[in-house]
Motif scaffolding. Structure first.
Motif, PDB file in Angstrom:
ATOM      1  N   UNK A 220       0.865  -1.181   0.000  1.00  0.00           N
ATOM      2  CA  UNK A 220       0.000   0.000   0.000  1.00  0.00           C
ATOM      3  C   UNK A 220       0.891   1.217   0.000  1.00  0.00           C
ATOM      4  N   UNK A 221       0.292   2.385  -0.288  1.00  0.00           N
ATOM      5  CA  UNK A 221       1.029   3.632  -0.092  1.00  0.00           C
ATOM      6  C   UNK A 221       1.279   3.796   1.404  1.00  0.00           C
ATOM      7  N   UNK A 222       2.295   4.557   1.762  1.00  0.00           N
ATOM      8  CA  UNK A 222       2.518   4.764   3.194  1.00  0.00           C
ATOM      9  C   UNK A 222       1.417   5.641   3.795  1.00  0.00           C
ATOM     10  N   UNK A 223       1.050   5.347   5.018  1.00  0.00           N
ATOM     11  CA  UNK A 223       0.058   6.168   5.705  1.00  0.00           C
ATOM     12  C   UNK A 223       0.653   6.593   7.050  1.00  0.00           C
ATOM     13  N   UNK A 224       0.352   7.839   7.441  1.00  0.00           N
ATOM     14  CA  UNK A 224       0.907   8.332   8.693  1.00  0.00           C
ATOM     15  C   UNK A 224       0.006   7.929   9.865  1.00  0.00           C
ATOM     16  N   UNK A 225       0.542   7.282  10.840  1.00  0.00           N
ATOM     17  CA  UNK A 225      -0.248   6.835  11.988  1.00  0.00           C
ATOM     18  C   UNK A 225       0.485   7.176  13.273  1.00  0.00           C
ATOM     19  N   UNK A 226      -0.287   7.131  14.366  1.00  0.00           N
ATOM     20  CA  UNK A 226       0.344   7.357  15.670  1.00  0.00           C
ATOM     21  C   UNK A 226       0.260   6.071  16.475  1.00  0.00           C
ATOM     22  N   UNK A 227       1.365   5.720  17.117  1.00  0.00           N
ATOM     23  CA  UNK A 227       1.378   4.507  17.956  1.00  0.00           C
ATOM     24  C   UNK A 227       1.085   4.944  19.379  1.00  0.00           C
TER      25      UNK A 227
ATOM     26  N   UNK B  64      -2.286   1.403  16.600  1.00  0.00           N
ATOM     27  CA  UNK B  64      -1.921   2.359  15.569  1.00  0.00           C
ATOM     28  C   UNK B  64      -3.175   3.046  15.064  1.00  0.00           C
ATOM     29  N   UNK B  65      -3.191   4.380  15.150  1.00  0.00           N
ATOM     30  CA  UNK B  65      -4.364   5.143  14.756  1.00  0.00           C
ATOM     31  C   UNK B  65      -3.965   6.112  13.649  1.00  0.00           C
ATOM     32  N   UNK B  66      -4.777   6.200  12.590  1.00  0.00           N
ATOM     33  CA  UNK B  66      -4.447   7.166  11.543  1.00  0.00           C
ATOM     34  C   UNK B  66      -4.487   8.575  12.113  1.00  0.00           C
ATOM     35  N   UNK B  67      -3.574   9.417  11.712  1.00  0.00           N
ATOM     36  CA  UNK B  67      -3.543  10.749  12.301  1.00  0.00           C
ATOM     37  C   UNK B  67      -2.898  11.741  11.349  1.00  0.00           C
TER      38      UNK B  67
ATOM     39  N   UNK C 125      -6.828  -0.764  12.527  1.00  0.00           N
ATOM     40  CA  UNK C 125      -8.096  -0.952  11.808  1.00  0.00           C
ATOM     41  C   UNK C 125      -9.065  -1.820  12.601  1.00  0.00           C
ATOM     42  N   UNK C 126      -9.135  -1.580  13.914  1.00  0.00           N
ATOM     43  CA  UNK C 126     -10.110  -2.246  14.759  1.00  0.00           C
ATOM     44  C   UNK C 126      -9.864  -3.718  14.968  1.00  0.00           C
ATOM     45  N   UNK C 127      -8.655  -4.170  14.775  1.00  0.00           N
ATOM     46  CA  UNK C 127      -8.376  -5.600  14.891  1.00  0.00           C
ATOM     47  C   UNK C 127      -7.037  -5.789  15.589  1.00  0.00           C
TER      48      UNK C 127
ATOM     49  N   UNK D 275      -8.689   2.285   6.447  1.00  0.00           N
ATOM     50  CA  UNK D 275      -7.650   3.279   6.712  1.00  0.00           C
ATOM     51  C   UNK D 275      -7.468   4.301   5.585  1.00  0.00           C
ATOM     52  N   UNK D 276      -7.720   3.903   4.368  1.00  0.00           N
ATOM     53  CA  UNK D 276      -7.472   4.814   3.250  1.00  0.00           C
ATOM     54  C   UNK D 276      -8.761   5.385   2.716  1.00  0.00           C
ATOM     55  N   UNK D 277      -8.621   6.466   1.943  1.00  0.00           N
ATOM     56  CA  UNK D 277      -9.797   7.078   1.338  1.00  0.00           C
ATOM     57  C   UNK D 277     -10.474   6.074   0.404  1.00  0.00           C
ATOM     58  N   UNK D 278     -11.807   6.097   0.386  1.00  0.00           N
ATOM     59  CA  UNK D 278     -12.557   5.044  -0.282  1.00  0.00           C
ATOM     60  C   UNK D 278     -12.419   5.100  -1.799  1.00  0.00           C
ATOM     61  N   UNK D 279     -12.289   6.319  -2.342  1.00  0.00           N
ATOM     62  CA  UNK D 279     -12.390   6.408  -3.796  1.00  0.00           C
ATOM     63  C   UNK D 279     -11.105   6.054  -4.543  1.00  0.00           C
TER      64      UNK D 279
END
Lengths: 251, 649
Positions: free
Chosen positions: B354-361, B367-370, B422-424, B466-470
């Motif tokens: 996937x593309x990298x996504x910025x998250x906070x630990x 890990x939460x998207x932020x 992602x809730x898991x 985690x990522x934008x739907x479109x």
């Protein structure tokens, strides 16, 4: 057998600027018996310091020999000279030449340390210090002492190795008359204890303590004077007479 | 005019002691000017991102050098002062007023000030220019912009004006306070035995421990930047105090040890060192600081240089990386572009994540998207499927559901056994130390995770949350080597730049390397310039120190010779004294350096530079080189010194 034999000693200096040679000692010839106290007198430039330097192995003669007991000093190798000096000779200088970075005690120990002979040094020091009257100065530094005290320390340093010959170069030259008298008295005491002393001086007062006085002029031994049973005072008069008569009244 | 003539006359008569003083002053001016030139140079300004840290280091260097210059100048002047005071005493006895003496002193200071400033400025500039020429040849790359700037000149001149003013004040005090007879005797006065200075020792010890502790306990790069200056200052002060106090303490205790002290090889050395320690201490401490400075600067700049080189090789498993999302470019199209630039492709492979996504630990290992993570817990996260992982690496790993493989870059591996996103909640089956084919480092320093998920379905559900739907978050990266000329590589860069979009990104090792070596080459250059200047200044200082002290030691060795110290023993004593003088500062600087390493490490991290093995090699080389240079100076020094004190050859 004499302790020191100076045999037809000659010393020439070559000056740096010109090729002309300067004759410091022409022909010096004398002997010193063990236990003698000899003074060598002469004017400035008479060659007496050169003579002392040659005996002290600080300078090499141009011709002739110097023998200490049966060792020919001119045969000694350069690298052995220092060891020879500290094992057989003691030095007392006009300006004391104490090391300002060492305490009185360490200044006196210096020749022992250099000779790696430090065993029982404390006992040797204690006897000497009492004899010289510097027992309460041992932990001071030279610059804290008076001239007379410094010279006593220097004598201590010269005597601690029990040298066969004590060489003194104008030992009272930098002292006032009271201190000079005390130092000369010390030399006389040492002499009475059997120490052989060779002193270079131009002061007739200093020389009057000696058992024999050699007069040097123009690089040769000009005259000598024995004490016999003269007192110091009579000796002084005799020396002064000799100086007036023999050296042309320059004294 | 009369005063001027006398002043000039005195300078001429005391040539022997004035020349080394002027030399030392000139070197000090040159060093200060060099740093000033660098601070204001266009070369440093154009360092772009690193310009700030370079500035910081340079200004720090300037403070230390200024301090050292002050100490060195006053120290070297103290040798001169004694001779001068004697002369003043004579003038005074001959009937000069104190005001006349002060006038003469002022003229002398003005003269020596002009001489040192002019020689220092000229030689500093010439030295800098020469070094640039030499280093540009060696390192390659463009020239380093360094120009004669008036603020640099004025700052240097102003600083030394103050220094010389201080010397004048010292003179005025000496003249005003003392009687002529004391001035006459100034030269004869023997230094008195140093006393134990427990207060100095205590303060020094506290400052040293404090400084070392700061370095050892520094926790974050930011803290390192803030505390570096304080730590350096503390250690510098401690070095001076401890050299003054501890040296005396140690030597005195050695003196108390009879069996050690009363040996011919220690006797003179120890008592001599003890006496000269008051002066020696300041000189030795300065030397130790200069040496430390050299090492620190070299290590820092070398780290910058090699750290980046190392980073480049980790970032690029192949010459070119092209990352494509949403099928914006096919493999064939990429290959066509390369062919268009006239290059041939080899060793190609691709990878899909996937593309990298910025998250906070957060604290509960979630890990939460932020958008707004703080420095401490920000993470870049990528996901990939087990199938893609196997295809990329050829490994035959099995994962059951809710199991993942974790791979961490730019930081310590996850140390817990499970992680949530992602809730898991997932169990970490294995912390991977590398993924074959994936770059081992990224351009930024944020810790980055790659999680390998068991199935495509898992991947799908995670990305959906985690990522934008479109948009399709999956990206394919093509890695390949290219063969061709530099020109063709530059063409490739232009060709790819045309295609660059939200969906297409690319990186060329060739271009990255070029940019970086320009950037860090300049940095490395400054480091080398600094080190060479420091090493030379230090060498000069040791030489000066020995020679000026040799004069004073001469009488002593004459006595020793008469009393029966042989030439050989004198040589040995001198050798051991000089070895102490050379060895002690180097030893101290090595200790300083080892304690400084944690802080330097953090400081470098603040500017995203890791400490690599290459740095230690550079460090060892620098130390060796320094020791070698010092050994040569030592040889020259001991030879000259020996001749000076004994008159033998």
């Amino acid at each position: 057998m004499p302790l020191l034999t100076v045999d037809h000693l000659k010393k020439e200096y070559k000056s740096k600027r010109s090729s002309q040679k300067v004759l410091a000692l022409k022909d010096v010839d004398f002997q010193v018996e063990e236990g003698e106290f000899i003074a060598i007198m002469g004017e400035s430039g008479s060659g007496k310091s050169t003579l002392l330097n040659c005996i002290a192995t600080l300078d090499k003669p141009t011709a002739g020999h110097i023998l200490l007991k049966d060792a020919d000093l001119s045969q000694l190798k350069d690298k052995d000279l220092a060891a020879f000096r500290r094992d057989h000779l003691g030095f007392v200088f006009q300006n004391f030449n104490l090391l300002d970075t060492l305490t009185v005690q360490d200044n006196i120990y210096l020749p022992l340390v250099l000779a790696k002979n430090t065993k029982g040094k404390e006992k040797k020091l204690l006897t000497l210090a009492q004899q010289l009257g510097i027992a309460d100065l041992l932990h001071k530094y030279p610059y804290e002492l008076s001239g007379g005290q410094q010279q006593r320390v220097a004598i201590g340093r010269a005597l601690i190795t029990k040298p066969e010959l004590l060489l003194c170069d104008e030992p009272t030259g930098a002292l006032d008359s009271k201190n000079a008298e005390d130092i000369l008295k010390l030399f006389s005491d040492c002499h009475e204890n059997g120490q052989t002393i060779l002193m270079v001086t131009h002061s007739s007062l200093s020389a009057s303590h000696a058992g024999r006085v050699l007069f040097i002029k123009d690089g040769t031994v000009f005259h000598q004077l024995y004490r016999g049973d003269k007192s110091d005072q009579e000796m002084l008069v005799a020396i002064n007479d000799a100086m007036t008569n023999l050296l042309g009244g320059q004294a | 005019m009369f005063h001027f003539k006398l002043a000039l006359d005195s300078l001429r008569k005391n040539k022997e002691s004035y020349l080394p003083f002027l030399l030392a002053g000139g070197v000090a001016v040159a060093l200060n000017f060099l740093v000033q030139l660098l601070i204001y140079s266009s070369g440093v300004r154009h360092l772009e991102i690193a310009a700030d840290i370079v500035r910081l280091l340079l200004i720090l260097g300037q403070v230390i050098i200024a301090l050292l210059s002050l100490v060195i100048t006053i120290y070297t002047y103290s040798f001169l002062k004694k001779g001068k005071e004697k002369e003043f005493g004579l003038y005074s006895i001959l009937g000069m007023k104190k005001s006349d003496l002060i006038k003469i002193s002022l003229i002398q200071q003005l003269l020596s000030f002009s001489i040192t400033i002019v020689t220092g400025l000229v030689s500093g500039f010439v030295f800098a220019k020469l070094m640039i020429l030499l280093l540009v040849k060696m390192v390659g790359g463009q020239t380093f912009g360094l120009e004669l700037s008036s603020p640099a000149i004025w700052t240097t001149v102003a600083f030394f004006l103050v220094v010389f003013l201080l010397l004048t004040i010292i003179d005025v005090f000496a003249v005003a306070k003392t009687k002529p007879i004391d001035l006459m005797r100034a030269k004869q006065k023997g230094a008195s035995a140093p006393k134990n200075r427990w207060l100095f020792f205590l303060c020094g010890a506290i400052a040293l421990i404090w400084g070392y502790t700061l370095s050892l306990t520094v926790s974050s790069p930011l803290q390192a930047v803030n505390q570096f200056f304080l730590a350096v200052l503390l250690v510098a002060v401690a070095t001076y105090l401890l050299f003054i106090a501890a040296s005396t303490l140690i030597l005195k205790s050695l003196q108390k040890n009879d069996r050690y002290y009363y040996q011919s090889k220690h006797f003179i050395t120890v008592s001599n060192m003890l006496f000269r320690m008051k002066q020696n201490a300041v000189g030795l401490a300065s030397i130790a600081l200069l040496t430390t400075m050299t090492l620190v600067v070299t290590v820092t700049t070398a780290s910058m240089f090699f750290g980046k080189a190392d980073l480049v090789s980790k970032m690029f498993p192949r010459d070119v990386t092209v990352s494509v999302s949403n099928n914006a470019l096919s493999k064939k199209q990429v290959e066509d572009l390369v062919a268009k630039a006239g290059l041939t492709i080899s060793k190609e492979y691709s990878q899909t994540t996937t593309e990298p996504i910025r998250m906070a630990l957060n604290d509960s290992q979630k890990l939460v998207p932020t958008e707004f993570a703080n420095q401490q817990n920000e993470r870049n996260v990528q996901f990939m499927s087990l199938a893609d992982y196997r295809a990329l690496t050829g490994a035959k790993v099995q994962l059951t559901s809710n199991q993942v493989l974790a791979y961490t870059r730019n930081g310590k591996a996850l140390n817990q056994s499970s992680v949530s996103f992602a809730g898991q909640k997932y169990t970490i089956k294995k912390n991977l130390t590398s993924i074959k084919g994936m770059p081992a480092a990224t351009a930024d320093t944020t810790p980055a995770y790659v999680f390998v998920l068991p199935t495509e379905a898992d991947l799908h559900s995670v990305t959906k949350l985690l990522f934008k739907a479109d948009s399709n978050p999956m990206q394919t990266s093509y890695y390949f080597n290219v063969a061709g000329s530099d020109k063709q590589q530059e063409r490739l860069y232009e060709v790819l730049q045309d295609k660059e979009s939200d969906n297409v990104t690319f990186q060329l090792r060739f271009m990255t390397q070029k940019v970086m070596s320009a950037l860090y080459g300049g940095f490395f250059f400054i480091g080398i310039l600094f080190s060479i200047a420091f090493i030379l200044a230090t060498g000069l200082m040791i030489y000066y120190k020995q020679i000026s002290e040799g004069k004073a030691d001469r009488a002593q060795f004459e006595i020793l010779q008469k009393v029966g110290m042989s030439e050989h023993e004198i040589k040995k004593t001198i050798r051991s004294q000089i070895i102490w003088l050379f060895g002690l500062p180097i030893a101290v600087s090595l200790i300083h350096l080892s304690f400084a390493m944690p802080m330097i490490n953090k400081l470098l991290l603040a500017f995203s530079v890791p400490l690599t093995d290459a740095v230690y090699i550079v460090m060892a080389t620098t130390i060796l080189l320094m020791v070698l240079i010092y050994f040569i100076i030592y040889k020259i020094t001991s030879h000259t010194y020996f001749r000076q004190v004994t008159g033998f050859n």
